[in-house]
Scaffold this active site. Structure first.
Site, mmCIF file in Angstrom:
data_model
loop_
_atom_site.group_PDB
_atom_site.id
_atom_site.type_symbol
_atom_site.label_atom_id
_atom_site.label_comp_id
_atom_site.label_asym_id
_atom_site.label_seq_id
_atom_site.Cartn_x
_atom_site.Cartn_y
_atom_site.Cartn_z
ATOM 1 C CG ASP A 543 -1.970 1.256 1.418
ATOM 2 O OD1 ASP A 543 -2.656 1.530 0.496
ATOM 3 O OD2 ASP A 543 -1.472 2.283 2.426
ATOM 4 C CD GLU A 580 -2.175 2.092 -3.754
ATOM 5 O OE1 GLU A 580 -3.378 2.102 -3.989
ATOM 6 O OE2 GLU A 580 -1.881 1.945 -2.107
#
Length: 878
Positions: A543, A580
């Site tokens: 993330d 990401e």
């Protein structure tokens, strides 16, 4: 375990039985600093003659000649006490951690204002069968003989005190300490003894480990000046309650510290069902980046299990504490003789992003309430995943987090429950409230492994969404200190030292983990290895991974050490690693993420360009062609492959696929932030009406658009990823930031799946299976000119919203694709099929089910094809 015993002639007149009851006398001539209340402590270290062998000899001799044994004992102690050098050494170290033996302080007599001597308990004597039994005592101001003893029938009946000298009136279970009498009985070792021998311990491994000499605790803190280990041994049936007191063992920096690692080893501590944490103290200068607060018991960053409330969303335990725990009693998990990892090549992956709890939490799952929303619940629904055809699940965070973090104080979000989990408390412990029936952390660990084993048995890999960019501890305005902040804020977080040591916030969540600090980098690597070795996971999605590309001051790095270390690590070499490639500080690295030819990326440009083209934006034909052919403009560099582009149109944050074609604007009022949260730039189109409608024309366009998006995703070069629930058209009613709703807004609706099983769901699963059956969609290399024909001679036509092309495959047959994003019918010329082959129509999204997708194909396609507005067609040459 020897009470403070002084040689006295009066003892010779005392009757001694063969049971060797130890009577001891405190002459009034003892030095004030020895005899003063609350200060008398002793240990084997203070009295060198009293080693284990010596004590065993005394006990043995006492069976035959107790008087001789007592005289030898008293004379040895007297020599130590009367020798100025030895006595000085004995008395100048008043703290618990200076001894290798755990010590207990004085207990105040309930009958007198004068203190009763404390006793130091050590495991060698426990093995001899000494037992402390409750008994009232008498007292005498002239120093007459006092009998004292302690009972350790139950765990935790005596508490280690924080300062090693003073004793609270209440022990770990709130019971008042009482005076006891020491007696001998037949050899018997209490399983739940409250006294343990301690050793300095060892610095590695960090966390809790079982070593030959006992249970070892080790924790890093560079800037702490005082560290106290806190222990609690709740009864098995009371493990859910953490509100009781704790035993506390201060660590001596001269004994229990190696470099910046504090450590201690405790013998005979139970091998499970122990809760533990740390109090840390140190510099209080906020401007220097420190946030020490010794009033808080902190979770060990290396705790492999974390105990908190047992039931997800249990409002009666909203403010539960979190503590580390461990389990050395359970047998190793049985992965099975025939167990093997799926080891699916990246080019063949079809990823399904999902939430463990939301997948089965809804009553419509039909599962027993005890396993809804659990790891075991997910096992029960693996058949759906197999029917859908995906072969990898990307699980939203499953590391321990606090779902009630928004409700700790009054705020606009204090009605929310964190269901996504992007707020990590600990990077090693599986989310304990995903265990079935409130089973707790040990059960969660076991059931997580059961889930992985079952998914692997079904040919499905497990990829974890991991959040190493920030933690749950929020910002300086409203901190939620549970671990890193209180252990060493200056090491674990990025700080602005030019602004009074304030936390830098590149995560949008108040803090930013200092990922490229050597200590934090090793923590991240240790955590990843743990999940691979212990839990057999197959990969990780990171993330806001651009945070991991920043230096300790937040400056972007061209070659971030932690990113390189992950790519080069031997244990992680079999894993899929997906970034990401952006953060909330504007570091957008799509196509430029440091990769060492290993890292894949969430391709945000793929998402944006496909959304624009499919909904009918002008000037997007060229970009659409680039994205479906593998985004060579981004990834054709060095040894990168098409599958390093993780293609997606929908993810957990943002609109669902149904909402993407049903809403032009976000509708986040339920989040409590006045609509200020969530993205305003969704690149969506409501097809003519905002939200729900009964208009059949609009509903038909929406259905086609969802199929168009899904087909484009499945025929694109690269790794496709879809979101849980899109296979039946899940809606969040326009909420594009639903992280805080533990309701049907996020929960998989099994009734809707059943209702749409023969149309929408059927199209989705057949499209996935078609992709997997044709290797032309999952290439190892980027397309060359001979691999694709673009049926286009007017690339510069800004108003053109139509694109057709053919993927060539001599063995399985060419695949012709056409996408019409115009709002009108188009008559499309169909190219001639390869020699001795004919075109078969497999997909036309304008047709009703089951004709919208026919895996074996429908023959008779020649010359031209009339394409409806907002539709797509796939033909196969056979």
């Amino acid at each position: 375990c020897i009470p403070l015993l002084c040689r006295s002639p009066s003892l010779s007149s005392q009757p001694l039985s063969s049971s060797l009851s130890l009577f001891f006398h405190f002459p009034t001539s003892l030095p004030r600093d020895v005899a003063s209340a609350g200060s008398i402590e002793t240990s084997l270290k203070w009295c060198p003659p009293f080693g284990p062998s010596f004590l065993r000899f005394i006990i043995f001799l006492g069976k035959f000649d107790p008087l001789l044994a007592l005289n030898i004992l008293s004379q040895n102690f007297y020599r130590t006490l009367c020798n100025p050098t030895k006595r000085s050494r004995m008395l100048r170290t008043p703290h618990l951690y200076d001894s290798n033996v755990a010590k207990f302080p004085l207990f105040a007599s309930p009958h007198s204002s004068h203190p009763v001597a404390s006793c130091t308990l050590a495991s060698p004597v426990l093995e001899m069968g000494l037992k402390w039994n409750k008994q009232a005592s008498g007292s005498n101001q002239q120093g007459i003989v006092r009998k004292a003893c302690l009972s350790f029938h139950n765990a935790g009946k005596s508490a280690f005190t924080r300062d090693g000298a003073k004793h609270s009136t209440a022990n770990a279970y709130g019971q008042r300490a009482q005076e006891r009498v020491l007696e001998e009985e037949a050899p018997q070792l209490s399983e739940s003894s409250s006294s343990w021998k301690t050793f300095p311990g060892q610095a590695f491994p960090l966390g809790v480990s079982e070593v030959d000499s006992g249970i070892n605790f080790a924790i890093f803190s560079q800037h702490a000046t005082a560290v106290t280990l806190c222990l609690s041994l709740p009864e098995r049936e009371r493990l859910g309650g953490l509100d009781g007191g704790m035993m506390e063992l201060p660590l001596d920096p001269n004994v229990n510290k190696t470099g910046d690692i504090w450590h201690i080893c405790i013998k005979d501590l139970p091998r499970s069902n122990v809760l533990y944490g740390y109090r840390m103290d140190g510099p209080r200068g906020w401007h220097q980046g420190h946030r020490f607060d010794s009033s808080i018991v902190l979770v060990d960053p290396y705790a492999k299990l974390v105990e908190g409330r047992r039931m997800f969303g249990d409002t009666t335990k909203k403010l539960s504490k979190f503590l580390g725990t461990y389990d050395f009693d359970s047998l190793p998990f049985d992965w099975g003789e025939n167990y093997k990892l799926p080891n699916i090549p990246e080019k063949d992956l079809v990823i399904y992003e999902m939430n463990v709890r939301a997948y089965t939490a809804d009553e419509s799952s039909g599962l027993d309430p005890d396993i809804r929303g659990s790891y075991l619940g997910m096992i029960e629904k693996i058949p759906h995943l197999r029917e859908l055809g995906i072969n990898a699940v990307e699980l939203l965070p499953v590391f321990e987090f606090d779902e009630f973090e928004f409700q700790r104080r009054p705020n606009p979000r204090d009605h929310m429950i964190n269901t996504w989990g992007y707020s990590t408390i600990n990077f090693f412990a599986p989310m304990s409230r995903y265990a079935s029936a409130g089973g707790g952390p040990v059960k969660a660990s076991q059931e997580f492994k059961q889930m992985v084993k079952a998914l692997h048995g079904a040919g499905i890999e497990v990829i974890l969404d991991v959040v190493y960019n920030h933690t749950n501890e929020a910002d300086d305005a409203n901190p939620y200190t549970t671990s890193f902040r209180g252990i060493d804020n200056k090491v674990y977080y990025m700080l602005d030292m030019n602004n009074n040591g304030q936390l830098l916030n590149y995560s949008g969540c108040g803090n930013t983990l200092n990922c490229n600090h050597p200590v934090v980098m090793e923590l991240i690597l240790d955590s990843l290895r743990h999940w691979v070795v212990e839990y057999h996971v197959d990969g990780f999605r990171f993330d806001l991974a651009s945070v991991l590309c920043r230096g300790t001051d937040g400056t972007p790095l061209d070659a971030p050490p932690v990113i390189r270390a992950i790519a080069k690590d031997a244990i992680l070499s079999r894993c899929k690693i997906i970034s990401e490639p952006w953060d909330c500080g504007g570091l957008y690295l799509v196509g430029r993420f440091p990769n060492w030819d290993r890292w894949a990326e969430w391709n945000g440009k793929y998402r944006d360009d496909l959304r624009r083209f499919i909904k009918g934006d002008s000037g997007m034909k060229g970009s659409f062609a680039t994205r479906v052919s593998g985004s060579a403009d981004l990834y054709k560099v060095n040894k990168r492959k098409p599958y390093h582009s993780v293609n997606f149109i929908i993810a957990h944050d943002g609109f669902t696929l149904y909402d993407l074609v049903s809403y032009n604007f976000k509708h986040n009022e339920a989040n409590g932030e006045g609509g200020n949260d969530g993205s305003n730039d969704n690149l969506s189109w409501n097809c003519g009406h905002e939200g729900e409608t009964d208009d059949s024309t609009i509903k038909a366009i929406r259905s086609r658009q969802m199929k168009n998006f899904h087909l484009a995703l499945m025929i694109s070069q690269g790794t496709p990823m879809m979101l849980m629930g899109d296979e039946y058209g899940h809606t969040r009613h326009g909420n594009n930031n639903s992280y805080g709703h533990d309701t049907a807004l996020n929960h998989f609706q099994w009734g809707q799946l059943e209702a749409r099983n023969n149309n929408h769901f059927r199209f989705f699963k057949e499209a996935i299976k078609f992709r997997q059956a044709h290797r032309v969609f999952g290439r190892e290399t980027f397309l060359e000119k001979h691999d694709v024909t673009w049926h286009e001679d007017n690339w510069d036509n800004y108003e053109s919203k139509f694109l057709a092309f053919t993927f060539h495959d001599s063995s399985e047959g060419d695949i012709y694709l056409a996408f019409n994003a115009h709002d009108c019918f188009i008559t499309v010329p169909i190219p001639a099929p390869p020699v001795k082959r004919r075109w078969f129509r497999v997909v036309d999204t304008n047709l009703e089910s089951p004709n919208d997708i026919v895996p074996d194909g429908v023959p008779g396609i020649e010359g031209t094809y009339n394409m409806a507005p907002f539709s797509s067609v796939l033909l196969q040459a056979k």
